[in-house]
Design an enzyme around this catalytic site. Structure first.
Site, PDB file in Angstrom:
ATOM      1  N   ARG A  45     -59.468 -22.276  28.900  1.00 48.60           N
ATOM      2  CA  ARG A  45     -58.651 -22.682  30.585  1.00 48.60           C
ATOM      3  C   ARG A  45     -58.000 -21.648  29.469  1.00 48.60           C
ATOM      4  O   ARG A  45     -57.899 -21.189  29.339  1.00 48.60           O
ATOM      5  CB  ARG A  45     -57.925 -24.143  29.684  1.00 48.60           C
ATOM      6  CG  ARG A  45     -57.472 -23.970  28.072  1.00 48.60           C
ATOM      7  CD  ARG A  45     -57.414 -25.589  27.808  1.00 48.60           C
ATOM      8  NE  ARG A  45     -55.798 -26.067  28.773  1.00 48.60           N
ATOM      9  CZ  ARG A  45     -54.613 -25.765  28.515  1.00 48.60           C
ATOM     10  NH1 ARG A  45     -54.002 -25.077  27.674  1.00 48.60           N
ATOM     11  NH2 ARG A  45     -53.715 -25.788  29.177  1.00 48.60           N
ATOM     12  N   LEU A  46     -56.355 -21.393  31.105  1.00 49.00           N
ATOM     13  CA  LEU A  46     -55.664 -20.776  30.674  1.00 49.00           C
ATOM     14  C   LEU A  46     -53.980 -21.711  31.078  1.00 49.00           C
ATOM     15  O   LEU A  46     -54.347 -22.121  32.162  1.00 49.00           O
ATOM     16  CB  LEU A  46     -55.173 -19.442  32.158  1.00 49.00           C
ATOM     17  CG  LEU A  46     -56.110 -18.179  31.843  1.00 49.00           C
ATOM     18  CD1 LEU A  46     -55.703 -17.294  32.909  1.00 49.00           C
ATOM     19  CD2 LEU A  46     -55.924 -17.339  30.879  1.00 49.00           C
ATOM     20  N   ASP A  47     -52.891 -21.604  29.837  1.00 43.72           N
ATOM     21  CA  ASP A  47     -51.934 -22.213  30.475  1.00 43.72           C
ATOM     22  C   ASP A  47     -51.781 -21.735  32.180  1.00 43.72           C
ATOM     23  O   ASP A  47     -51.650 -21.219  32.591  1.00 43.72           O
ATOM     24  CB  ASP A  47     -51.227 -21.364  29.294  1.00 43.72           C
ATOM     25  CG  ASP A  47     -51.703 -22.120  27.577  1.00 43.72           C
ATOM     26  OD1 ASP A  47     -52.039 -23.377  27.500  1.00 43.72           O
ATOM     27  OD2 ASP A  47     -50.747 -21.744  26.982  1.00 43.72           O
ATOM     28  N   ALA A  48     -50.850 -23.054  32.124  1.00 42.71           N
ATOM     29  CA  ALA A  48     -49.601 -22.757  33.425  1.00 42.71           C
ATOM     30  C   ALA A  48     -48.730 -21.512  33.436  1.00 42.71           C
ATOM     31  O   ALA A  48     -48.641 -20.747  35.066  1.00 42.71           O
ATOM     32  CB  ALA A  48     -48.850 -23.946  34.030  1.00 42.71           C
TER      33      ALA A  48
END
Length: 206
Positions: A45-48
């Protein structure tokens, strides 16, 4: 070699977009606003508040191996930091730093001579008058929660902007924020060689 039923795509995740398809509230921006392919899921994932390369697939075993710590693969980021890090700070980042109760693994870190060519972030970062910023290129082989931000903060240079530009051999190349494309056959072949050429932990076949 991969079967036709499997799909592999890369997506340039814009700032503010959650790395998930579900929405907790209608106003949230998620992957479903950009990608209509059924049954693909992000690898990691990538953070928002981070941007850049996100790999998605419906190949569960490949996703498992890429995410499992045993099969560490490189992830490269362009990182804009507050102020200009000195050689001592860069050396600490390369050797590994303590974040929470964890000591990060060695990384490749270099100070870029100038800002990389990137699309403007929306919204832009907040600049402080008379305080310079710098860009680092950081390559890690692990992906702890908010690791890059915690690493730069630990040596006194908070992250202002974070863009993932590469996962293993896969690059953003000509994609713009919000765009996606399928991996090429050659990219898939190299990915398979990377992921399945080493011994693995027992995993459920999919």
């Amino acid at each position: 070699m991969p079967k036709n039923k499997h799909r592999y795509i890369i997506f340039y995740k814009p700032y503010g977009v959650l790395s998930q398809f579900s929405k907790d509230t209608p106003e949230q921006s998620t992957l479903q606003d950009y990608i209509s392919i059924p049954d693909v899921y992000p690898v990691g994932r990538l953070d928002a508040d981070s941007e850049g390369l996100l790999l998605l697939t419906n190949h569960g075993q490949l996703q498992h191996r890429l995410c499992h710590p045993q099969f560490g693969h490189s992830r490269t980021y362009w990182v804009q930091v507050d102020r200009i890090p000195d050689a001592a700070a860069l050396n600490k980042l390369e050797q590994g730093v303590a974040i929470a109760n964890y000591h990060t693994q060695p990384a490749k870190v270099k100070l870029l001579p100038e800002a990389p060519l990137l699309p403007d972030r929306i919204p832009p970062i907040r600049f402080r008058k008379n305080v310079p910023t710098a860009w680092l290129e950081m390559t890690l082989t692990e992906g702890k929660n908010r690791q890059v931000r915690r690493m730069t903060a630990s040596v006194g240079f908070p992250t202002l902007r974070l863009v993932r530009i590469q996962i293993a051999h896969i690059e953003l190349d000509t994609l713009h924020p919000g765009q996606w494309r399928d991996l090429t056959p050659e990219e898939i072949k190299i990915l398979y060689n990377l992921v399945f050429s080493t011994n693995s932990l027992p995993s459920k076949r999919v």
